[in-house]
Design an enzyme around this catalytic site. Structure first.
Site, PDB file in Angstrom:
ATOM      1  N   ARG A  90      -3.700  22.612  29.471  1.00  0.00           N
ATOM      2  CA  ARG A  90      -3.453  22.173  30.847  1.00  0.00           C
ATOM      3  C   ARG A  90      -1.958  21.991  31.089  1.00  0.00           C
ATOM      4  NH1 ARG A  90      -6.323  17.057  32.914  1.00  0.00           N
ATOM      5  NH2 ARG A  90      -4.859  17.646  34.542  1.00  0.00           N
ATOM      6  N   ARG A 112      -6.241  15.995  39.081  1.00  0.00           N
ATOM      7  CA  ARG A 112      -5.960  15.013  40.125  1.00  0.00           C
ATOM      8  C   ARG A 112      -4.748  15.367  40.964  1.00  0.00           C
ATOM      9  NH1 ARG A 112      -7.892  10.107  39.811  1.00  0.00           N
ATOM     10  NH2 ARG A 112      -6.052   9.466  40.931  1.00  0.00           N
ATOM     11  N   ASP A 160       3.652   9.308  29.447  1.00  0.00           N
ATOM     12  CA  ASP A 160       3.296  10.644  28.960  1.00  0.00           C
ATOM     13  C   ASP A 160       3.853  10.938  27.565  1.00  0.00           C
ATOM     14  OD1 ASP A 160       1.894  11.115  31.259  1.00  0.00           O
ATOM     15  OD2 ASP A 160       3.414  12.381  32.200  1.00  0.00           O
ATOM     16  N   LYS A 203       5.751  20.972  34.068  1.00  0.00           N
ATOM     17  CA  LYS A 203       4.423  21.091  34.683  1.00  0.00           C
ATOM     18  C   LYS A 203       4.319  20.170  35.895  1.00  0.00           C
ATOM     19  CE  LYS A 203       1.076  18.497  33.372  1.00  0.00           C
ATOM     20  NZ  LYS A 203       0.247  17.381  33.880  1.00  0.00           N
ATOM     21  N   ASN A 204       4.713  18.919  35.734  1.00  0.00           N
ATOM     22  CA  ASN A 204       4.507  17.973  36.828  1.00  0.00           C
ATOM     23  C   ASN A 204       5.412  18.242  38.021  1.00  0.00           C
ATOM     24  OD1 ASN A 204       2.418  16.819  35.494  1.00  0.00           O
ATOM     25  ND2 ASN A 204       3.537  15.032  34.762  1.00  0.00           N
ATOM     26  N   CYS A 255     -10.581   9.506  35.404  1.00  0.00           N
ATOM     27  CA  CYS A 255     -10.270  10.513  34.394  1.00  0.00           C
ATOM     28  C   CYS A 255     -10.113   9.805  33.062  1.00  0.00           C
ATOM     29  CB  CYS A 255      -9.020  11.296  34.758  1.00  0.00           C
ATOM     30  SG  CYS A 255      -7.517  10.411  34.481  1.00  0.00           S
ATOM     31  N   ARG A 295      -7.521   5.393  37.930  1.00  0.00           N
ATOM     32  CA  ARG A 295      -6.562   6.127  38.742  1.00  0.00           C
ATOM     33  C   ARG A 295      -6.946   6.218  40.217  1.00  0.00           C
ATOM     34  NH1 ARG A 295      -4.332  11.239  35.507  1.00  0.00           N
ATOM     35  NH2 ARG A 295      -2.548  10.920  36.841  1.00  0.00           N
ATOM     36  N   PRO A 296      -6.878   5.099  40.920  1.00  0.00           N
ATOM     37  CA  PRO A 296      -7.200   5.125  42.352  1.00  0.00           C
ATOM     38  C   PRO A 296      -6.185   5.940  43.158  1.00  0.00           C
ATOM     39  CG  PRO A 296      -6.791   2.871  41.542  1.00  0.00           C
ATOM     40  CD  PRO A 296      -6.409   3.809  40.450  1.00  0.00           C
ATOM     41  N   ILE A 297      -6.530   6.205  44.418  1.00  0.00           N
ATOM     42  CA  ILE A 297      -5.639   6.944  45.319  1.00  0.00           C
ATOM     43  C   ILE A 297      -5.312   6.101  46.550  1.00  0.00           C
ATOM     44  CG2 ILE A 297      -6.139   9.352  44.719  1.00  0.00           C
ATOM     45  CD1 ILE A 297      -8.365   8.927  47.061  1.00  0.00           C
ATOM     46  N   ASP A 298      -5.570   4.774  46.416  1.00  0.00           N
ATOM     47  CA  ASP A 298      -5.393   3.901  47.586  1.00  0.00           C
ATOM     48  C   ASP A 298      -3.976   3.940  48.138  1.00  0.00           C
ATOM     49  OD1 ASP A 298      -4.851   2.624  45.030  1.00  0.00           O
ATOM     50  OD2 ASP A 298      -4.410   0.808  46.160  1.00  0.00           O
ATOM     51  N   GLN A 299      -2.981   4.078  47.276  1.00  0.00           N
ATOM     52  CA  GLN A 299      -1.595   4.058  47.766  1.00  0.00           C
ATOM     53  C   GLN A 299      -1.258   5.331  48.543  1.00  0.00           C
ATOM     54  OE1 GLN A 299       0.406   1.261  47.497  1.00  0.00           O
ATOM     55  NE2 GLN A 299      -1.556   0.471  46.789  1.00  0.00           N
TER      56      GLN A 299
HETATM   57  N1  EPU Z   1      -2.274   3.998  41.039  1.00  0.00           N
HETATM   58  C1  EPU Z   1      -2.997   3.221  41.894  1.00  0.00           C
HETATM   59  N2  EPU Z   1      -3.203   3.671  43.170  1.00  0.00           N
HETATM   60  C2  EPU Z   1      -2.700   4.852  43.620  1.00  0.00           C
HETATM   61  C3  EPU Z   1      -1.951   5.651  42.730  1.00  0.00           C
HETATM   62  C4  EPU Z   1      -1.746   5.191  41.437  1.00  0.00           C
HETATM   63  O1  EPU Z   1      -3.471   2.142  41.539  1.00  0.00           O
HETATM   64  O2  EPU Z   1      -2.918   5.205  44.797  1.00  0.00           O
HETATM   65  C5  EPU Z   1      -2.022   3.523  39.644  1.00  0.00           C
HETATM   66  C6  EPU Z   1      -2.567   4.452  38.585  1.00  0.00           C
HETATM   67  O3  EPU Z   1      -3.928   4.240  38.343  1.00  0.00           O
HETATM   68  C7  EPU Z   1      -1.666   4.117  37.408  1.00  0.00           C
HETATM   69  C8  EPU Z   1      -0.326   3.814  38.073  1.00  0.00           C
HETATM   70  O4  EPU Z   1      -0.631   3.548  39.431  1.00  0.00           O
HETATM   71  O5  EPU Z   1      -2.139   2.979  36.780  1.00  0.00           O
HETATM   72  C9  EPU Z   1       0.705   4.920  38.016  1.00  0.00           C
HETATM   73  O6  EPU Z   1       0.102   6.152  38.362  1.00  0.00           O
HETATM   74  P1  EPU Z   1       0.873   7.295  39.155  1.00  0.00           P
HETATM   75  O7  EPU Z   1       0.315   7.386  40.525  1.00  0.00           O
HETATM   76  O8  EPU Z   1       2.343   7.116  39.026  1.00  0.00           O
HETATM   77  O9  EPU Z   1       0.423   8.589  38.350  1.00  0.00           O
HETATM   78  P2  EPU Z   1       0.226  10.010  38.984  1.00  0.00           P
HETATM   79  O10 EPU Z   1       1.250  10.206  40.014  1.00  0.00           O
HETATM   80  O11 EPU Z   1      -1.197  10.211  39.337  1.00  0.00           O
HETATM   81  C10 EPU Z   1       1.890  11.304  37.459  1.00  0.00           C
HETATM   82  C11 EPU Z   1       1.801  12.384  36.429  1.00  0.00           C
HETATM   83  C12 EPU Z   1       1.125  11.845  35.177  1.00  0.00           C
HETATM   84  C13 EPU Z   1       1.920  10.656  34.661  1.00  0.00           C
HETATM   85  C14 EPU Z   1       2.067   9.600  35.763  1.00  0.00           C
HETATM   86  C15 EPU Z   1       2.938   8.427  35.374  1.00  0.00           C
HETATM   87  C16 EPU Z   1       1.640  14.408  37.732  1.00  0.00           C
HETATM   88  C17 EPU Z   1       0.830  15.574  38.121  1.00  0.00           C
HETATM   89  N3  EPU Z   1       1.058  13.519  36.945  1.00  0.00           N
HETATM   90  O12 EPU Z   1       0.536  10.937  37.744  1.00  0.00           O
HETATM   91  O13 EPU Z   1       1.148  12.880  34.217  1.00  0.00           O
HETATM   92  O14 EPU Z   1       1.291  10.087  33.553  1.00  0.00           O
HETATM   93  O15 EPU Z   1       2.634  10.207  36.941  1.00  0.00           O
HETATM   94  O16 EPU Z   1       4.198   8.860  35.017  1.00  0.00           O
HETATM   95  O17 EPU Z   1       2.787  14.315  38.119  1.00  0.00           O
HETATM   96  C18 EPU Z   1       0.386  14.122  32.384  1.00  0.00           C
HETATM   97  O18 EPU Z   1       1.263  14.963  32.646  1.00  0.00           O
HETATM   98  O19 EPU Z   1      -0.275  14.136  31.316  1.00  0.00           O
HETATM   99  C19 EPU Z   1       0.117  13.056  33.337  1.00  0.00           C
HETATM  100  C20 EPU Z   1      -0.991  12.319  33.306  1.00  0.00           C
END
Ligand code: EPU
Length: 419
Positions: free
Chosen positions: A399, A95, A307, A22-23, A119, A124-128
């Site tokens: 999902r 997201r 996960d 899925k991811n 969520c 789960r910020p998007i700042d990065q």
């Molecule tokens: N984070 C920040 N700022 C950012 C982005 C992330 O602070 O700009 C933090 C997040 O809040 C979290 C950490 O960094 O604490 C890691 O998050 P990451 O960005 O790696 O997660 P993601 O890319 O949003 C993907 C998967 C998730 C999986 C995570 C970690 C997808 C669509 N989603 O999310 O999958 O848990 O990586 O491996 O690829 C799931 O499939 O159930 C799922 C949640």
């Protein structure tokens, strides 16, 4: 609203084939925005998140949908994209759709994407994502809950992520593929889904190296072209099914897996007492003796996947002895704990750690799915519980897992979906 009813206690045996990841699929779909040509993805799981992203493509004006000739293929043609906005109603449900931002900006010079919001598993910020796009020259602006970005052409840059982020790495990397000059991303995520995305971008004509390491180098190209790709098996579904087999002391083969991407999960299962055999793309799990407790700490790849945290916790509940499960990736990913307690689990939460006293006799009960992987954990526990467990709100499971109840049923579980 559908629910899944499980009568626990049946030993799982037999063979099952995984769906595609899925991811991986979600990131690969976003990459289709980088080209005018058609992108065809095969082995795509029939899950709600894929439909959610298809809806966003429709909103953008792309031609995107399931292939009528192949029930597990999607075809995307982004040559007709004429709107650059991903609306709130669609993004808040998923997201991952924020990943359209990088491709839209780099290709069309503009994007307006709703902020995803929090969520169930954390803020789960998007700042990065935004810092990376800004480093490439994108001008970002927050407007009534939307992130607006403009500024093509983007220009290559050296950028280091403050934390490891999977979708952030994918988003910024996609933006860099069409930027002018070289981009170096440091502290990049090393997940197999990042590696698969690079492989596909490369097939599309991108110039990238370093995937699977923390340093990815991207040299921008003028244009990318179409691609046809078969998505790798879902490593999280694989881990979930292995936990399901183990919790029933079963004997199950799963096919379509890539054991190399599952190192930390397989190592933990072995430590707990599960005998794991790998043969090509097949993995067998069986439990020759007892199961025993252990410590599990989640971490970015190659660490133990967040996960898989809920599912391994469910398995540890039936193991002898105590266990500690520590969640280091998300700050609030223990929503399954109160539900597992309803099944009789002995768990104490202490900050980011859950202390488990194993060997508990689990009893079926009605429980509530709170997020995708939490639901999977509840199903694993339900398979071992005495009597009937009803998992409500299974749209969370839908999902990310394709027909999970049918797969478990084919292995001998007493499980049914009720509408
Ligand atoms: N984070 C920040 N700022 C950012 C982005 C992330 O602070 O700009 C933090 C997040 O809040 C979290 C950490 O960094 O604490 C890691 O998050 P990451 O960005 O790696 O997660 P993601 O890319 O949003 C993907 C998967 C998730 C999986 C995570 C970690 C997808 C669509 N989603 O999310 O999958 O848990 O990586 O491996 O690829 C799931 O499939 O159930 C799922 C949640």
């Amino acid at each position: 609203m559908d629910r899944i009813v499980v009568r626990g206690g049946r030993r799982l045996t037999g063979e099952v084939t995984l769906s595609g990841s899925k991811n991986s699929t979600l990131a690969l779909m976003a990459a289709a925005l980088l080209t005018d040509d058609e992108v065809v993805l095969r082995n795509v799981p029939r899950v709600r998140d894929v439909d959610g992203l298809l809806a966003i493509f429709e909103a953008l004006g792309a031609k995107a949908g399931w292939d009528p000739q192949d029930s597990h293929a999607v075809r995307i043609n982004a040559s007709t994209v004429c709107r650059y906005e991903a609306p709130y109603d669609l993004v808040r449900k998923m997201r991952a759709s924020f990943m359209v931002l990088g491709p839209l900006v780099t290709r069309f010079g503009q994007a307006r994407v709703s902020e995803p919001g929090g969520c169930a598993i954390g803020v789960r910020p998007i700042d990065q994502h935004l810092k990376g796009i800004e480093a490439l020259g994108g001008k970002t602006h927050l407007d009534h809950g939307y992130v607006e970005v403009s500024g093509a052409p983007l220009v290559g840059v050296n950028f280091s992520f403050d934390i490891t982020t999977v979708n952030g790495t994918q988003n910024v990397m996609m933006a860099a593929t069409l930027a002018k000059g070289e981009t170096v991303l440091e502290n990049a995520a090393r997940e197999p889904e990042v590696v698969e995305l690079v492989e596909v971008l490369r097939k599309m004509g991108a110039d990238i190296e370093g995937e699977g390491t923390a340093r990815i180098v991207i040299r921008g190209v003028e244009r990318l072209h179409g691609v046809e790709h078969c998505v790798a098996g879902d490593r999280i579904e694989a881990g979930t099914l292995l936990c399901a087999a183990a919790v029933t002391h079963g004997d199950v083969w799963i096919h379509g897996a890539s054991a190399e991407t599952m190192g930390a999960t397989l190592e933990k299962l072995r430590e707990i007492g599960v005998e794991i055999t790998v043969q090509g793309d097949s993995i067998r799990a069986r439990v020759p003796n007892g199961l025993h407790g252990t410590h599990v700490t989640t971490a970015p790849y190659p660490g133990f996947a967040t996960d898989m945290q809920a599912q391994i916790m469910a398995l540890l509940l039936v193991a002898e002895g105590s266990s500690v499960v520590t969640e280091k990736v998300f700050e609030n990913r223990f929503m399954h704990v109160p539900e597992l307690q309803r099944l009789g689990a002995d768990i104490t939460l202490d900050g980011r750690s859950a202390h488990l006293r194993g060997g508990a006799k689990l009893m079926g009960a009605p429980v509530m799915a709170t997020d995708l992987r939490a639901s999977a954990g509840l199903l694993v526990a339900a398979l071992a519980a005495e009597g009937e467990t009803t998992v409500h709100r299974v749209y969370h499971i839908d999902r990310g897992y394709e027909r999970i109840e049918e797969k478990l049923k084919s292995l001998g579980a007493d499980i049914r979906r009720e509408g």
